[in-house]
Design a protein around this motif. Sequence first.
Motif, mmCIF file in Angstrom:
data_model
loop_
_atom_site.group_PDB
_atom_site.id
_atom_site.type_symbol
_atom_site.label_atom_id
_atom_site.label_comp_id
_atom_site.label_asym_id
_atom_site.label_seq_id
_atom_site.Cartn_x
_atom_site.Cartn_y
_atom_site.Cartn_z
ATOM 1 N N TYR A 1 0.842 -1.174 0.000
ATOM 2 C CA TYR A 1 0.000 0.000 0.000
ATOM 3 C C TYR A 1 0.883 1.231 0.000
ATOM 4 N N LEU A 2 0.258 2.358 -0.179
ATOM 5 C CA LEU A 2 1.022 3.597 -0.244
ATOM 6 C C LEU A 2 1.416 4.001 1.174
ATOM 7 N N ALA A 3 2.682 4.285 1.382
ATOM 8 C CA ALA A 3 3.130 4.624 2.733
ATOM 9 C C ALA A 3 3.464 6.104 2.877
ATOM 10 N N TRP A 4 3.878 6.714 1.801
ATOM 11 C CA TRP A 4 4.266 8.128 1.864
ATOM 12 C C TRP A 4 4.131 8.705 0.475
ATOM 13 N N MET A 5 3.764 9.937 0.417
ATOM 14 C CA MET A 5 3.601 10.553 -0.886
ATOM 15 C C MET A 5 3.755 12.044 -0.693
ATOM 16 N N PHE B 1 5.867 15.838 -2.468
ATOM 17 C CA PHE B 1 6.760 16.392 -3.469
ATOM 18 C C PHE B 1 8.170 16.389 -2.914
ATOM 19 N N THR B 2 9.128 16.298 -3.797
ATOM 20 C CA THR B 2 10.482 16.524 -3.353
ATOM 21 C C THR B 2 10.625 18.011 -3.090
ATOM 22 N N ALA B 3 11.715 18.373 -2.474
ATOM 23 C CA ALA B 3 11.915 19.789 -2.173
ATOM 24 C C ALA B 3 11.908 20.612 -3.456
ATOM 25 N N GLU B 4 12.231 19.969 -4.571
ATOM 26 C CA GLU B 4 12.275 20.671 -5.846
ATOM 27 C C GLU B 4 10.938 20.611 -6.582
ATOM 28 N N GLY B 5 9.979 19.869 -6.042
ATOM 29 C CA GLY B 5 8.648 19.895 -6.634
ATOM 30 C C GLY B 5 8.323 18.744 -7.552
ATOM 31 N N THR B 6 9.049 17.640 -7.445
ATOM 32 C CA THR B 6 8.700 16.463 -8.228
ATOM 33 C C THR B 6 7.933 15.497 -7.331
ATOM 34 N N PRO B 7 6.787 15.015 -7.802
ATOM 35 C CA PRO B 7 6.049 14.063 -6.968
ATOM 36 C C PRO B 7 6.872 12.797 -6.723
ATOM 37 N N CYS B 8 6.731 12.266 -5.531
ATOM 38 C CA CYS B 8 7.529 11.118 -5.139
ATOM 39 C C CYS B 8 6.664 10.270 -4.225
ATOM 40 N N CYS B 9 6.676 8.958 -4.403
ATOM 41 C CA CYS B 9 5.845 8.127 -3.532
ATOM 42 C C CYS B 9 6.643 6.939 -3.029
ATOM 43 N N ILE B 10 6.224 6.421 -1.894
ATOM 44 C CA ILE B 10 6.897 5.280 -1.286
ATOM 45 C C ILE B 10 5.815 4.297 -0.855
ATOM 46 N N ASP B 11 5.992 3.037 -1.215
ATOM 47 C CA ASP B 11 4.988 2.061 -0.800
ATOM 48 C C ASP B 11 5.474 1.304 0.428
ATOM 49 N N SER B 12 4.617 0.439 0.922
ATOM 50 C CA SER B 12 4.937 -0.236 2.180
ATOM 51 C C SER B 12 6.101 -1.202 2.021
ATOM 52 N N GLU B 13 6.468 -1.543 0.810
ATOM 53 C CA GLU B 13 7.641 -2.380 0.605
ATOM 54 C C GLU B 13 8.914 -1.546 0.586
ATOM 55 N N GLY B 14 8.773 -0.252 0.767
ATOM 56 C CA GLY B 14 9.949 0.608 0.862
ATOM 57 C C GLY B 14 10.500 1.078 -0.473
ATOM 58 N N VAL B 15 9.754 0.848 -1.550
ATOM 59 C CA VAL B 15 10.259 1.276 -2.854
ATOM 60 C C VAL B 15 9.888 2.743 -3.070
ATOM 61 N N VAL B 16 10.878 3.544 -3.355
ATOM 62 C CA VAL B 16 10.667 4.968 -3.589
ATOM 63 C C VAL B 16 10.544 5.174 -5.095
ATOM 64 N N ARG B 17 9.477 5.805 -5.522
ATOM 65 C CA ARG B 17 9.308 6.070 -6.946
ATOM 66 C C ARG B 17 9.194 7.573 -7.168
ATOM 67 N N MET B 18 9.733 8.004 -8.280
ATOM 68 C CA MET B 18 9.688 9.423 -8.561
ATOM 69 C C MET B 18 9.095 9.636 -9.932
ATOM 70 N N LEU B 19 8.335 10.705 -10.061
ATOM 71 C CA LEU B 19 7.732 11.012 -11.346
ATOM 72 C C LEU B 19 8.821 11.465 -12.317
ATOM 73 N N ASN B 20 8.796 10.872 -13.489
ATOM 74 C CA ASN B 20 9.776 11.238 -14.505
ATOM 75 C C ASN B 20 9.066 12.100 -15.535
ATOM 76 N N ARG B 21 9.209 13.392 -15.415
ATOM 77 C CA ARG B 21 8.433 14.294 -16.268
ATOM 78 C C ARG B 21 8.870 14.221 -17.714
ATOM 79 N N THR B 22 10.113 13.825 -17.951
ATOM 80 C CA THR B 22 10.552 13.768 -19.342
ATOM 81 C C THR B 22 10.206 12.432 -19.980
ATOM 82 N N LEU B 23 9.663 11.533 -19.220
ATOM 83 C CA LEU B 23 9.288 10.241 -19.780
ATOM 84 C C LEU B 23 7.770 10.102 -19.688
ATOM 85 N N GLY B 24 7.074 11.087 -20.178
ATOM 86 C CA GLY B 24 5.617 11.034 -20.206
ATOM 87 C C GLY B 24 4.996 10.820 -18.850
#
Lengths: 1096, 182
Positions: free
Chosen positions: A619-623, A625-648
């Motif tokens: 499940y979603l554990a944390w969500m 923005f980074t300090a620079e304003g990119t959305p970033c999410c972390i699930d309960s398995e500890g995987v940190v994902r970041m939005l890649n704006r240049t990759l659609g």
Amino acid sequence: MPCERKPMRYGHSEGHTDVCFDDEGKCIVTCGSDGDVRIWESLDDDDPKSINVGEKVYSVALKNGKLVTAVSNNTVQIHTFPEGDPDGILTRFTTNANHVTFNSSGSRVAAGSSDFIVKIVEVVDSSQQKTLRGHDAPVLSVALDPSDEFLASSSCDGSVTVWSIESQTQVAQWKILQKSSDVSNAKSLCRLAWQPRSGKLLAIPVDLTIQLYDRNTWTHVSTLSGDLISQVVNVVVWSPCGKFLAAGTIGGNLLIWDVEAKLCIERQKHEKGFTVCGMAWHPSGGRIAYTDTEGCLGLLEGVSSLSSSSTVQIVNTSKETNDYDDLFDEDDDRMLDEGMSDSRSPVKKPIMEDDDDDDDLMPATGRPRNRGSFLDDDDNSQDPGSVKLDGVPEEDGSSAILPAVGPAVSRPVYEGPMPTQPQRAFQPGSTPVHLMHRFMMWNSVGIVRGYNDDQDNAIDVEFHDTAIHHAMHLTNTLGHTMADLSQEAVLLACEGNNELASKIQCLHFSCWDTHKDWIVDLPKGEDVRALCLGQGWAAVATSALMVRLFSVGGVQKEIFSLPGDVVCMAGHGEQLLIVCHRGTGFDGDQALGIQLLQLGHKRRQVIHGEPLPLSRKSYLAWMDFTAEGTPCCIDSEGVVRMLNRTLGNMWTPVCNTRDSCKSKSDHYWVVGVHENPQQLRCIPCKGARYPPTLPRPAVAVLPFNLLYCQTTTEKGQMEEQYWRSVLFQNHYGFLSSSGYEIDSEGQSRAEKEQQELLMKMFALSCKLEREFRCVELAEMMTHSVVTLAIRYASRSRRMALAQRLSELALEKASQCQEEEQEEEEPAYQSHTSREYRGSNQMSRRQAPVENGCEEEEEYPQEEQMDAEESTETRKLSMHASFSSILFQEYLINIFKLQVSGAGKSSSSPAGQPRTTNVLDSMTMSSRKPAPISGTSKQGKAPVLKPLAPKPKSKVQSMSASKGNSKKLEDSQSEAEKVKPAPAATPPASAENIENRKPKTGFQLWLEENRKSILADNPDFEEMDVIKEGMGRFRTLSAEERLNWTERAKGDSDPKKRKREDEGQVDEQMESNEGSTKKKKPLDTSAKLSAFAFNKE
Amino acid sequence: MDPAEVEFLAEKEMVKIIPNFSLDKIYLIGGDLGPFNPGLPVEVPVWLALNLKQRQKCRIVPPEWMDTDKLEEIREQERKLDTFTPIPSPYYMELAKLLLNHSADNIPKADEIRTLVKDIWDTRVAKLRLSADSFISQQEAHAQLDNLTLMEINTTRSFLLDSLNYMYKLRSNLQPGRSQDY
């Protein structure tokens, strides 16, 4: 087998442990050598209640709210459960007791001690004790018979004894165990167990087997063994129904037998193979808890489903044995139990049931009564609610119940995936609401702590940076549970109840008037679920599937609907991020959708509720923005994902926090993500998901790590680094496009790093002779670095590669030129920044730079206008400077061919943007003092002229270039050593390719001005003509050159060209007279003339 | 050497602080410090940490060894062994004193730690005295003492050297007398 082994978790410190369930099976109770008894709500309970009962606990038993423990101070103590208050000492021994156990009613406790004595004590009156003496060694284990007649005990003297409680005499004794001197030396704990209810059988773990003794005859009835048991059995426990027997071994095997059928129906292995020293069967029979000698607690889930499948087997086998009544009676009991326990997973059952029915319907004629009751049971199991009726139809229900068989069979059986409980709304950066002291918010601005205990209900707000605001202490009269914190305000909210509406409170501390806070009531029945603060606004998501926007001063703004229940929200600047449920997830997965909105002036939705990728069964554990304003999410398995704006707007996993955890139950609680510098700020939590508020946790910084393949190899590492750098640089683009200030130094540093990495990768693949890969890498480089790559390639005698690269470089150059032309006028601002960047990069590369710099020196005022041109020429010059004699030869060849082509026809497709460039570079290189010196020498002794232009970042770039170039050179010379110069053969194919290229402006210009040059210097050869031409062309102003390049594209009208020509001629006249020193005034006049021309 | 001087040396030790202000890297002769981000731990020398603490600009994160469990273990070890046990920090006494005096509010169980450190100190100094005593009484020429900290050496130095000097003087006075006897 559908029995599921849950992952072990840390429960106690290493050493002997024991486990039991409470009467309702709500809690697991464990004890360990750390002297604590812990009460776990579930296996996932991160905050178990801990009761310290002594220095070391050997055994624990629980019944009727009494917790009995055998403690190292030689006593057996009682504590109340679940409060854990001491309730007196039950009995004492001269040394510690090894095992304590209750009888089935919970009225008596039996304890066996190391002083060879077994005691039986009444719980209510501890003075009523019975002492059983007769063992000649420490007692290992005791077990009270369900009917309270007998007590069985095992001892280190190798005997298992059955005592009559009443007479305190030995009834039977078997010398079946191995002798040992002490409990610590005993091979097995030898936990005995009576069959529940009837007490018909006594199970004794003997070596690798379990022996069953009959109660009436005290004879050995049967032996349970399994080929899987390789080590001594330590513990046995009966299922509450008495049909199954579970055993745990020294080697960590867990086995379950069907006692009737003597079938081993389940085998599981402890995940680490530690010794299982405690086991307990859940009162409903659905699960087994076990502990090991390392202090870990584990759980086998879904034991009931396997037991029901074994029922099928029992039914099948028992048909032969004609033992129906007995069997089914037992079955009923079991089913009853199961019906209860199965309410958790009702679906698994019917699958089994079908078999039952089929099996049973065929031989139906024989015994309707039993069958009826059996089927009835099955119905019950499908519908746990009606279990209680079961007793009645058993007596009289044969015919009445038979019809029920039909629907039971036709009922649709669902075998598909199970829906997941949708995750509840949460505030990212907060710990669970049920904690008394909790973090309501921990973000990059500060910390909001909530206290809710007996004395106080308060909220503390603390800022990391005290310059923002001083710390605040608020009394929480409204019972706020949610909070967010920004540089401007604190937003708090509480859910409503029957009397009070849900409220939002905002402390707008940056407000300049005197009213610093405001409160808004939500409409009745609407509760706040999530909230967030942005810059100048606040957003609140409610239970009415709505998002309400407020200004930070309290003005209500837009409201809009959400497609599903909100999970969390986050705000940053003008961006609002909303995560909500899109639908039902299955098999533990969540189905979340994400929306990213741009508020402020240009309002739009950037992400339109697309699915949010999460790890399996997480499940979603944390969500946030980074300090620079990119959305970033972390699930309960500890995987940190970041939005890649240049990759659609795809999500890229950037880190797995669990990889850095030392133990399985450790977690990292993330509090912030920074892209520049790359930091994942988090709090390490030992054995929990959340940190406690006290002692104040310290923030740690984790590095990011993209999940690239083969990161152990150099190639993989560099690829990872490169892409990480690219990913974490994306925010510059976003920030500058949305009009924020950016750290251009950081950006250029990142770009430099990327190009360096590319160059290193290039060198590596060059060494590996992967030339195709080299070209692929070169495609990712900026054109300035490509020239460096060309140099490298030619230095390492890879002419084919160099050739391909130079094509690529030209392509890039022309691309770049086009781009710049397009955006020249409208995007002046970005233009300059680009230019700056470009020159910065250039000046880092030592040798070739000087040319460009020289030029800049010469035309300082023209610098900006001239930027793209000079960059280009500089690139070319770089190209030139590296070219060795070998290479030069080859260039001349090309040059000749091209010049002839150009002379023939201007319209021919044999445009040579590259040729010109090559020529250009030629001139430059020939200008150098010693172009004919040895290859190696040229590389090692770059001529560094005093550089003056671009005072900005000069020192920095210089120092950077030193290290950089040195490295490169090293690798180059290395590469050279590896490849002992194969003779360079100019590839013929290259020329063909070149012919297809369109012409450049310079070529056109040269064609038209060749004559005038020749007229001026009749003794010039072709080479000199071009050299001279280059010199003159360069003195043209940017506009003029632009015109030429445009013309080269073939869209300028002849008239204009003519005029231009005139201007050109004039200019040439002048330029011929002028020496290099005079270039400056010349240039200004050229510029002026261009200006005049434009005015016309 | 003055104890204050030893303390001065100890102030060069690095300690983690959590600043509550934001500042770029600062470039000092001793090296670069920072950058300081509010809320993010950063290593600085003790003197700076204490200065910032006094200005309420940071919280000090106690060093790892400044923990009751660890210190208790060390104390037990120290009591058990006759020799000096390795100490987690060469300036444990000075750091404990400095940090506990100035930022006791940031250190959990400060009082216990104070007692434990004092206990360790006492044990070690007692050992030192004992060994000095046996050194002198057995008239050894040299002795090896490992794992001593600067402060400990410092406490005993003046006394030991002076007394050795005196003893030497006394003995040398004695010697001529004896020779006269002969």
